[in-house]
Design an enzyme around this catalytic site. Structure first.
Site, PDB file in Angstrom:
ATOM      1  N   ASP A  23       4.360   0.851   6.442  1.00 57.37           N
ATOM      2  CA  ASP A  23       4.417   1.778   5.291  1.00 57.37           C
ATOM      3  C   ASP A  23       5.250   2.956   5.661  1.00 57.37           C
ATOM      4  O   ASP A  23       6.005   3.423   4.602  1.00 57.37           O
ATOM      5  CB  ASP A  23       3.026   2.368   5.193  1.00 57.37           C
ATOM      6  CG  ASP A  23       1.864   1.765   4.636  1.00 57.37           C
ATOM      7  OD1 ASP A  23       2.205   0.653   3.765  1.00 57.37           O
ATOM      8  OD2 ASP A  23       0.682   1.836   5.064  1.00 57.37           O
ATOM      9  N   TYR A  54       1.392   4.274  -7.221  1.00 62.46           N
ATOM     10  CA  TYR A  54       2.079   3.034  -8.201  1.00 62.46           C
ATOM     11  C   TYR A  54       1.375   2.799  -9.449  1.00 62.46           C
ATOM     12  O   TYR A  54       1.778   1.838  -9.985  1.00 62.46           O
ATOM     13  CB  TYR A  54       2.702   2.230  -7.393  1.00 62.46           C
ATOM     14  CG  TYR A  54       1.461   1.273  -6.611  1.00 62.46           C
ATOM     15  CD1 TYR A  54       0.633   0.436  -7.109  1.00 62.46           C
ATOM     16  CD2 TYR A  54       1.399   1.766  -5.007  1.00 62.46           C
ATOM     17  CE1 TYR A  54      -0.576  -0.154  -6.351  1.00 62.46           C
ATOM     18  CE2 TYR A  54       0.100   1.004  -4.477  1.00 62.46           C
ATOM     19  CZ  TYR A  54      -0.566   0.145  -5.163  1.00 62.46           C
ATOM     20  OH  TYR A  54      -1.474  -0.228  -4.169  1.00 62.46           O
ATOM     21  N   LYS A  99      -7.517  -0.368   8.101  1.00 58.61           N
ATOM     22  CA  LYS A  99      -6.159  -0.039   8.828  1.00 58.61           C
ATOM     23  C   LYS A  99      -6.400   0.543  10.227  1.00 58.61           C
ATOM     24  O   LYS A  99      -5.651   0.270  11.147  1.00 58.61           O
ATOM     25  CB  LYS A  99      -5.164   1.102   8.023  1.00 58.61           C
ATOM     26  CG  LYS A  99      -4.698   0.260   6.769  1.00 58.61           C
ATOM     27  CD  LYS A  99      -3.767   1.103   5.870  1.00 58.61           C
ATOM     28  CE  LYS A  99      -3.180   0.455   4.777  1.00 58.61           C
ATOM     29  NZ  LYS A  99      -2.162   1.363   4.262  1.00 58.61           N
ATOM     30  N   GLY A 139      -4.167   8.190   5.545  1.00 52.76           N
ATOM     31  CA  GLY A 139      -3.209   7.072   6.040  1.00 52.76           C
ATOM     32  C   GLY A 139      -1.996   6.924   5.396  1.00 52.76           C
ATOM     33  O   GLY A 139      -1.137   6.911   6.457  1.00 52.76           O
TER      34      GLY A 139
HETATM   35  P1  NAP Z   1      -6.519   8.256   2.398  1.00 52.89           P
HETATM   36  O1  NAP Z   1      -6.547   7.972   3.610  1.00 52.89           O
HETATM   37  O2  NAP Z   1      -7.957   8.096   1.495  1.00 52.89           O
HETATM   38  O3  NAP Z   1      -6.141   9.798   1.895  1.00 52.89           O
HETATM   39  C1  NAP Z   1      -6.033  10.468   0.681  1.00 52.89           C
HETATM   40  C2  NAP Z   1      -5.327  11.848   0.706  1.00 52.89           C
HETATM   41  O4  NAP Z   1      -5.524  12.149  -0.772  1.00 52.89           O
HETATM   42  C3  NAP Z   1      -5.902  12.708   1.616  1.00 52.89           C
HETATM   43  O5  NAP Z   1      -4.852  13.502   2.092  1.00 52.89           O
HETATM   44  C4  NAP Z   1      -6.716  13.525   0.547  1.00 52.89           C
HETATM   45  O6  NAP Z   1      -7.037  14.828   0.989  1.00 52.89           O
HETATM   46  C5  NAP Z   1      -5.939  13.458  -0.618  1.00 52.89           C
HETATM   47  N1  NAP Z   1      -6.829  13.943  -1.803  1.00 52.89           N
HETATM   48  C6  NAP Z   1      -7.670  12.874  -2.274  1.00 52.89           C
HETATM   49  N2  NAP Z   1      -8.409  13.533  -3.414  1.00 52.89           N
HETATM   50  C7  NAP Z   1      -7.415  14.576  -3.591  1.00 52.89           C
HETATM   51  C8  NAP Z   1      -7.484  15.796  -4.622  1.00 52.89           C
HETATM   52  N3  NAP Z   1      -8.566  15.908  -5.572  1.00 52.89           N
HETATM   53  N4  NAP Z   1      -6.809  17.012  -4.445  1.00 52.89           N
HETATM   54  C9  NAP Z   1      -5.856  17.046  -3.418  1.00 52.89           C
HETATM   55  N5  NAP Z   1      -5.932  16.006  -2.596  1.00 52.89           N
HETATM   56  C10 NAP Z   1      -6.603  14.983  -2.681  1.00 52.89           C
HETATM   57  O7  NAP Z   1      -5.843   7.523   1.343  1.00 52.89           O
HETATM   58  P2  NAP Z   1      -4.305   6.847   1.588  1.00 52.89           P
HETATM   59  O8  NAP Z   1      -4.551   5.206   2.085  1.00 52.89           O
HETATM   60  O9  NAP Z   1      -3.519   7.631   2.418  1.00 52.89           O
HETATM   61  O10 NAP Z   1      -3.702   6.553   0.084  1.00 52.89           O
HETATM   62  C11 NAP Z   1      -3.121   7.594  -0.532  1.00 52.89           C
HETATM   63  C12 NAP Z   1      -2.304   7.145  -1.851  1.00 52.89           C
HETATM   64  O11 NAP Z   1      -1.308   6.532  -1.496  1.00 52.89           O
HETATM   65  C13 NAP Z   1      -3.229   6.037  -2.627  1.00 52.89           C
HETATM   66  O12 NAP Z   1      -2.914   6.343  -3.986  1.00 52.89           O
HETATM   67  C14 NAP Z   1      -2.502   4.815  -2.233  1.00 52.89           C
HETATM   68  O13 NAP Z   1      -2.638   3.714  -3.420  1.00 52.89           O
HETATM   69  C15 NAP Z   1      -1.225   5.200  -1.946  1.00 52.89           C
HETATM   70  N6  NAP Z   1      -0.436   4.180  -1.058  1.00 52.89           N
HETATM   71  C16 NAP Z   1       0.647   3.798  -1.627  1.00 52.89           C
HETATM   72  C17 NAP Z   1       1.336   2.809  -0.568  1.00 52.89           C
HETATM   73  C18 NAP Z   1       2.639   2.119  -1.214  1.00 52.89           C
HETATM   74  O14 NAP Z   1       3.161   1.376  -0.388  1.00 52.89           O
HETATM   75  N7  NAP Z   1       3.124   2.738  -2.471  1.00 52.89           N
HETATM   76  C19 NAP Z   1       1.074   2.542   0.534  1.00 52.89           C
HETATM   77  C20 NAP Z   1      -0.268   3.304   1.037  1.00 52.89           C
HETATM   78  C21 NAP Z   1      -0.934   4.169   0.234  1.00 52.89           C
HETATM   79  P3  NAP Z   1      -8.079  15.043   2.060  1.00 52.89           P
HETATM   80  O15 NAP Z   1      -7.979  15.012   3.545  1.00 52.89           O
HETATM   81  O16 NAP Z   1      -8.480  16.830   1.570  1.00 52.89           O
HETATM   82  O17 NAP Z   1      -9.348  14.486   1.480  1.00 52.89           O
END
Ligand code: NAP
Length: 265
Positions: free
Chosen positions: A100, A211, A65, A126
């Site tokens: 998003d 989800y 992304k 992200g």
């Molecule tokens: P990402 O960029 O890897 O970010 C992950 C986030 O989760 C960071 O803020 C991280 O904190 C936090 N995190 C990870 N493990 C953690 C823990 N054990 N305790 C507390 N915080 C934790 O991932 P992303 O792309 O943002 O995606 C995040 C989630 O959103 C995923 O589950 C993804 O499937 C979902 N998502 C859903 C949609 C939708 O359309 N429904 C769209 C996009 C993403 P740190 O900064 O401290 O590492």
């Protein structure tokens, strides 16, 4: 035939192909949606190759992304978020968009959540970046809480009116909040919530971006506290709907796409 697709790595479990193809079928469009898994360090090459091959549009997922930014002209929102999840390849040069943000906004709006007051976004990756900009653009005052507090502060500095916090502050932040969005991966394929249950209350609307499962621990706790709940499939649906409409120029058949998405989950 128009070809659309998704680049990511891995992409094998993506729900986007059935969701988009349900939309093409419903409208009788001669189009297909396919997945591509380029090497992780070749995002720009993948975008250029898709354009050469006549692909009309691409969705972009982890880990590309941010990397595709150098291969597209981002619109204002994608540039501010610093990430692209939708590319239009039909013009002279590829343009980059981020659906998003609007996906989260439309998921809440379509559950009759009034977007006013204050919001707490948990997570600053992200998804957290996109949701924070999306809600701030709707006029909400956004508090961002993240495990790595520096990342929350960095994001808050970019989002108008926002503040950055540690997860320890969630109780205090949520007391007066109207909207809560989980944008961490906590709760994905596990029965864990990033938010203490006793911080939830009946004045909140809670969207979980996770989800899988659909009914996360956070959403169960939120429902028990009397809060309105919105599952992550709604955000997934509306980010796809926004991409579909941008690419095809048609109103997306939301019901057909939603039914297929929920069957595929
Ligand atoms: P990402 O960029 O890897 O970010 C992950 C986030 O989760 C960071 O803020 C991280 O904190 C936090 N995190 C990870 N493990 C953690 C823990 N054990 N305790 C507390 N915080 C934790 O991932 P992303 O792309 O943002 O995606 C995040 C989630 O959103 C995923 O589950 C993804 O499937 C979902 N998502 C859903 C949609 C939708 O359309 N429904 C769209 C996009 C993403 P740190 O900064 O401290 O590492």
């Amino acid at each position: 035939m128009d070809v659309y697709g998704l680049i990511g790595n891995p992409v094998e479990h993506s729900l986007s192909p059935p969701m988009h193809e349900a939309g093409y079928d419903e409208l009788g469009l001669d189009a297909r949606y396919v997945t591509f898994e380029p090497p992780v360090d070749e995002a720009p090459e993948a975008v250029a190759a898709a354009q050469t091959l006549g692909v009309s549009g691409l969705n972009v997922t982890i880990p590309f992304k941010q990397a595709v930014l150098e291969a597209v002209q981002p619109d204002d929102l994608a540039a501010r978020i610093g990430a692209v999840n939708t590319i239009d390849l039909t013009g002279q040069a590829p343009t980059g968009h981020n659906t998003d943000a609007i996906g989260a906004v439309r998921a809440l709006q379509n559950h009759d959540v009034t977007l006013a007051g204050s919001a707490v976004v948990v997570g600053a990756g992200g998804a957290g970046r996109a949701v924070a900009f999306g809600l701030a653009d709707e006029g909400l005052t956004v508090s961002i809480a993240n495990r790595t507090v520096e990342t929350a502060h960095d994001l808050a500095a970019d989002v108008p009116g926002a503040s950055g916090h540690s997860l320890d502050e969630l109780g205090a932040l949520l007391a007066d909040a109207d909207v809560l969005v989980n944008a961490t991966s906590v709760g994905m394929d596990e029965d864990r919530s990033p938010v203490p249950a006793d911080a939830l209350h009946d004045g909140l609307a809670v969207l979980d971006a996770v989800y899988s499962p659909l009914e996360t621990r956070l959403l169960r706790d939120a429902a028990a506290a009397g809060a309105k709940t919105v599952d992550g499939a709604w955000m997934l649906l509306y980010q796809g709907v926004e991409a579909f409409e941008r690419w095809t120029g048609r109103d997306a058949p939301v019901e057909a796409m939603n039914e297929t998405l929920r069957r595929a989950l």
